[in-house]
Write a protein that holds these residues in place. Structure first.
Motif, PDB file in Angstrom:
ATOM      1  N   ARG A  70       0.831  -1.206   0.000  1.00 26.40           N
ATOM      2  CA  ARG A  70       0.000   0.000   0.000  1.00 26.40           C
ATOM      3  C   ARG A  70       0.864   1.254   0.000  1.00 26.40           C
ATOM      4  NH1 ARG A  70      -4.465   1.464   4.710  1.00 26.40           N
ATOM      5  NH2 ARG A  70      -5.172   3.469   3.860  1.00 26.40           N
ATOM      6  N   LEU A  71       1.919   1.277   0.830  1.00 28.09           N
ATOM      7  CA  LEU A  71       2.825   2.425   0.857  1.00 28.09           C
ATOM      8  C   LEU A  71       3.478   2.634  -0.514  1.00 28.09           C
ATOM      9  CD1 LEU A  71       4.618   1.881   4.302  1.00 28.09           C
ATOM     10  CD2 LEU A  71       3.089   3.774   3.719  1.00 28.09           C
ATOM     11  N   GLY A  72       3.918   1.530  -1.122  1.00 32.68           N
ATOM     12  CA  GLY A  72       4.581   1.625  -2.421  1.00 32.68           C
ATOM     13  C   GLY A  72       3.664   2.118  -3.512  1.00 32.68           C
ATOM     14  N   GLU A  73       2.428   1.643  -3.521  1.00 33.76           N
ATOM     15  CA  GLU A  73       1.481   2.056  -4.550  1.00 33.76           C
ATOM     16  C   GLU A  73       1.066   3.507  -4.376  1.00 33.76           C
ATOM     17  OE1 GLU A  73      -1.623  -0.808  -4.206  1.00 33.76           O
ATOM     18  OE2 GLU A  73      -0.574  -2.330  -5.424  1.00 33.76           O
ATOM     19  N   ARG A  74       0.771   3.892  -3.142  1.00 32.26           N
ATOM     20  CA  ARG A  74       0.338   5.269  -2.883  1.00 32.26           C
ATOM     21  C   ARG A  74       1.471   6.258  -3.118  1.00 32.26           C
ATOM     22  NH1 ARG A  74      -4.158   6.449   1.405  1.00 32.26           N
ATOM     23  NH2 ARG A  74      -3.338   8.445   0.730  1.00 32.26           N
ATOM     24  N   GLY A  75       2.711   5.827  -2.812  1.00 35.02           N
ATOM     25  CA  GLY A  75       3.851   6.721  -2.961  1.00 35.02           C
ATOM     26  C   GLY A  75       4.511   6.658  -4.319  1.00 35.02           C
ATOM     27  N   GLN A 104      -4.049  14.786  14.170  1.00 30.69           N
ATOM     28  CA  GLN A 104      -3.212  13.597  14.347  1.00 30.69           C
ATOM     29  C   GLN A 104      -1.975  13.641  13.453  1.00 30.69           C
ATOM     30  OE1 GLN A 104      -4.481  12.195  17.555  1.00 30.69           O
ATOM     31  NE2 GLN A 104      -3.049  10.871  16.433  1.00 30.69           N
ATOM     32  N   ALA A 105      -2.108  14.263  12.291  1.00 32.49           N
ATOM     33  CA  ALA A 105      -0.941  14.410  11.421  1.00 32.49           C
ATOM     34  C   ALA A 105       0.093  15.318  12.081  1.00 32.49           C
ATOM     35  CB  ALA A 105      -1.354  14.965  10.062  1.00 32.49           C
ATOM     36  N   ILE A 106      -0.370  16.384  12.724  1.00 32.64           N
ATOM     37  CA  ILE A 106       0.544  17.277  13.436  1.00 32.64           C
ATOM     38  C   ILE A 106       1.206  16.549  14.591  1.00 32.64           C
ATOM     39  CG2 ILE A 106       0.694  19.383  14.818  1.00 32.64           C
ATOM     40  CD1 ILE A 106      -1.571  20.527  13.084  1.00 32.64           C
ATOM     41  N   LYS A 107       0.447  15.707  15.291  1.00 35.42           N
ATOM     42  CA  LYS A 107       1.023  14.925  16.393  1.00 35.42           C
ATOM     43  C   LYS A 107       2.105  13.980  15.874  1.00 35.42           C
ATOM     44  CE  LYS A 107      -2.984  14.943  19.517  1.00 35.42           C
ATOM     45  NZ  LYS A 107      -4.023  14.101  20.184  1.00 35.42           N
ATOM     46  N   TYR A 108       1.858  13.398  14.716  1.00 29.51           N
ATOM     47  CA  TYR A 108       2.853  12.492  14.118  1.00 29.51           C
ATOM     48  C   TYR A 108       4.143  13.253  13.822  1.00 29.51           C
ATOM     49  CZ  TYR A 108       4.865   9.079  10.838  1.00 29.51           C
ATOM     50  OH  TYR A 108       5.695   8.179  10.203  1.00 29.51           O
ATOM     51  N   LEU A 144       0.501   8.707   3.985  1.00 29.57           N
ATOM     52  CA  LEU A 144       0.030   8.067   5.214  1.00 29.57           C
ATOM     53  C   LEU A 144      -1.447   8.325   5.487  1.00 29.57           C
ATOM     54  CD1 LEU A 144       3.041   8.755   7.629  1.00 29.57           C
ATOM     55  CD2 LEU A 144       2.636   6.781   6.148  1.00 29.57           C
ATOM     56  N   ASP A 145      -2.095   9.134   4.643  1.00 26.37           N
ATOM     57  CA  ASP A 145      -3.527   9.394   4.834  1.00 26.37           C
ATOM     58  C   ASP A 145      -4.314   8.085   4.821  1.00 26.37           C
ATOM     59  OD1 ASP A 145      -2.844  12.052   4.731  1.00 26.37           O
ATOM     60  OD2 ASP A 145      -3.759  12.446   2.770  1.00 26.37           O
ATOM     61  N   GLY A 146      -5.251   7.947   5.758  1.00 22.69           N
ATOM     62  CA  GLY A 146      -6.163   6.802   5.734  1.00 22.69           C
ATOM     63  C   GLY A 146      -5.707   5.584   6.519  1.00 22.69           C
ATOM     64  N   GLU A 188      -8.543  12.012   7.414  1.00 18.74           N
ATOM     65  CA  GLU A 188      -8.639  13.180   6.524  1.00 18.74           C
ATOM     66  C   GLU A 188      -7.469  13.208   5.545  1.00 18.74           C
ATOM     67  OE1 GLU A 188      -9.602  14.727  10.771  1.00 18.74           O
ATOM     68  OE2 GLU A 188      -8.390  13.147   9.832  1.00 18.74           O
ATOM     69  N   SER A 189      -7.614  13.998   4.480  1.00 23.30           N
ATOM     70  CA  SER A 189      -6.549  14.131   3.486  1.00 23.30           C
ATOM     71  C   SER A 189      -5.591  15.266   3.864  1.00 23.30           C
ATOM     72  CB  SER A 189      -7.147  14.418   2.110  1.00 23.30           C
ATOM     73  OG  SER A 189      -6.120  14.711   1.173  1.00 23.30           O
TER      74      SER A 189
END
Length: 429
Positions: free
Chosen positions: A288-293, A392-396, A334-336, A378-379
């Motif tokens: 999934r990471l490879g396909e999305r990226g 949560q993205a900011i926390k990451y 990393l969305d989703g 969220e996107s």
């Protein structure tokens, strides 16, 4: 204003091209200082895609671009890459591109040797791009190299060719290959000399004058710190030093050259080719990471191996390369994910490591120790301010900063150059 040095802080392919392009618009000079045409940078400018592997990224915008003495130059690839960009309406002339007179050349038999070694290595392959980079650096260190300045003195090249061919003919004989055709090599060099020599220049002087005038110099690194020949996952590394300090020796500008060191870091981890990769995911998540990226190498097209973010490795990269701040790229990939994991240490036979042990056998056997973080639905794609990011993205991002002990200067949320959150301006530091 400070100079800025951009380096990859993982195994390369972190998205340096976009960041360099983003900075190049505000720089006066862009400098490549190590590596060769095994480095791939993809730029997306106004929806148009440019794929570079040797030329500095500033060339697309017409910024004065320099290939420093620390680079090994394949003159035939240079000719072809210039032609390819010309077909995309990018004009490249001695007015906007200079090549260090002391650059060592990559010659056809370097490519041959690179491939012969890889084919003979079996399971022990390093995973090179077979472009002759390593053999060319070997000749540089062995004082056998033919350099750019030699192209203007081909009639005097005899003694250097004697030393060079004696070495390579012996190696070729071990692989059952015929000796190098000396006359053909000289003819090829004579033919390509007219392409290269107009760009040859004492770039150390150009850069020194630019610094004296207060101009902004952007140093563009290739590959990543974990591929550094001294500090990387040896022997699965490149053949040059990729750390920021090489900007000084690879350009001739001196030890204060690097300025603000911006380490480019993906929000996860990838690697092309062979070698240890503690957080690699050989499952659906990795796919999934490879396909999305869109994780395929710019130069080779090889599929990249993917895994969770490894804070141990990035912390080590930041330490050995003196990174001032990081640019976190591909956050949107990393969305989703309901959950995200970050490697915070390693276990090796019951012993805890907060760094990557040096021996390749130990590197291959370490088990990652993970911390789990809640993901976000969220996107983040296209975000240009903190307000556009999910909490949560900011926390990451903040947790990444804590673990690698280095602040985030930029966040990239898509391949488009303007989809960037600026936290700290490297040129104003």
């Amino acid at each position: 204003m400070a100079n800025v040095t951009v380096i990859g802080a993982q195994w390369g392919d972190e998205g340096k091209g976009k960041i360099v392009d983003w900075l190049a618009e505000r720089a006066d000079i862009v400098v490549r200082f190590q590596g060769g045409h095994n480095a791939g940078h993809t730029l997306v400018v106004d929806g148009k895609v440019y794929k570079l592997s040797l030329l500095p990224s500033g060339i697309v915008r017409g910024t004065l671009s320099v290939i420093g003495n620390g680079v090994v130059l394949d003159p035939w690839h240079f000719r072809d890459e210039v032609a390819k960009l010309a077909a995309q309406d990018v004009a490249i002339t001695p007015d906007n591109l200079q090549i260090a007179e002391t650059c060592p050349l990559i010659l056809p038999f370097h490519r041959d040797l690179d491939g012969l070694r890889e084919d003979a290595s079996g399971a022990g392959k390093i995973g090179t791009t077979r472009r002759g980079i390593g053999p060319a650096y070997e000749d540089k260190v062995g004082r056998r190299a033919i350099r750019v300045c030699d192209l203007a003195h081909l009639d005097d090249l005899g003694p250097q060719l004697d030393r060079l061919l004696a070495h390579h003919d012996a190696l070729r004989a071990g692989f059952g290959e015929a000796p190098i055709d000396r006359a053909r090599l000289l003819a090829d060099l004579a033919e390509i000399a007219d392409v290269i020599l107009p760009f040859a220049s004492p770039v150390w002087r150009t850069l020194g004058e630019a610094r004296a005038q207060g101009k902004r110099i952007l140093f563009e690194g290739a590959q990543g710190v974990l591929l550094d020949v001294d500090h990387g996952t040896y022997p699965f590394v490149t053949s040059s030093n990729t750390v920021a300090g090489t900007a000084a020796s690879g350009s001739g500008l001196g030890p204060s050259a690097p300025g603000f060191v911006l380490g480019i870091v993906k929000a996860y981890t990838t690697r092309v080719g062979s070698g240890p990769f503690p957080t690699e995911l050989e499952d659906e998540t990795g796919t999934r990471l490879g396909e999305r990226g869109h994780e395929f190498g710019t130069v080779t097209g090889r599929k990249r191996r993917c895994g969770w973010f490894d804070a141990v490795l990035v912390r080590q990269s930041a330490a050995v390369s003196g990174i001032t701040g990081i640019a976190l790229t591909k956050l949107d990939v990393l969305d989703g994910f309901a959950e995200l994991r970050i490697c915070t240490g390693y276990d090796l036979d019951g012993r805890h490591y907060d760094y990557l042990p040096p021996h390749p056998n130990d590197q291959a056997r370490v088990k990652p120790i993970y911390e789990t973080i809640e993901g976000w639905s969220e996107s983040t794609a296209g975000a240009r301010s903190w307000a556009d990011l999910p909490a949560q993205a900011i926390k990451y991002i903040r947790r990444v900063e804590e673990l690698i002990r280095c602040p985030v200067a930029l966040v990239s949320t898509s391949p488009e150059r303007d989809d960037t959150i600026l936290v700290r301006d490297p040129f104003q530091d």
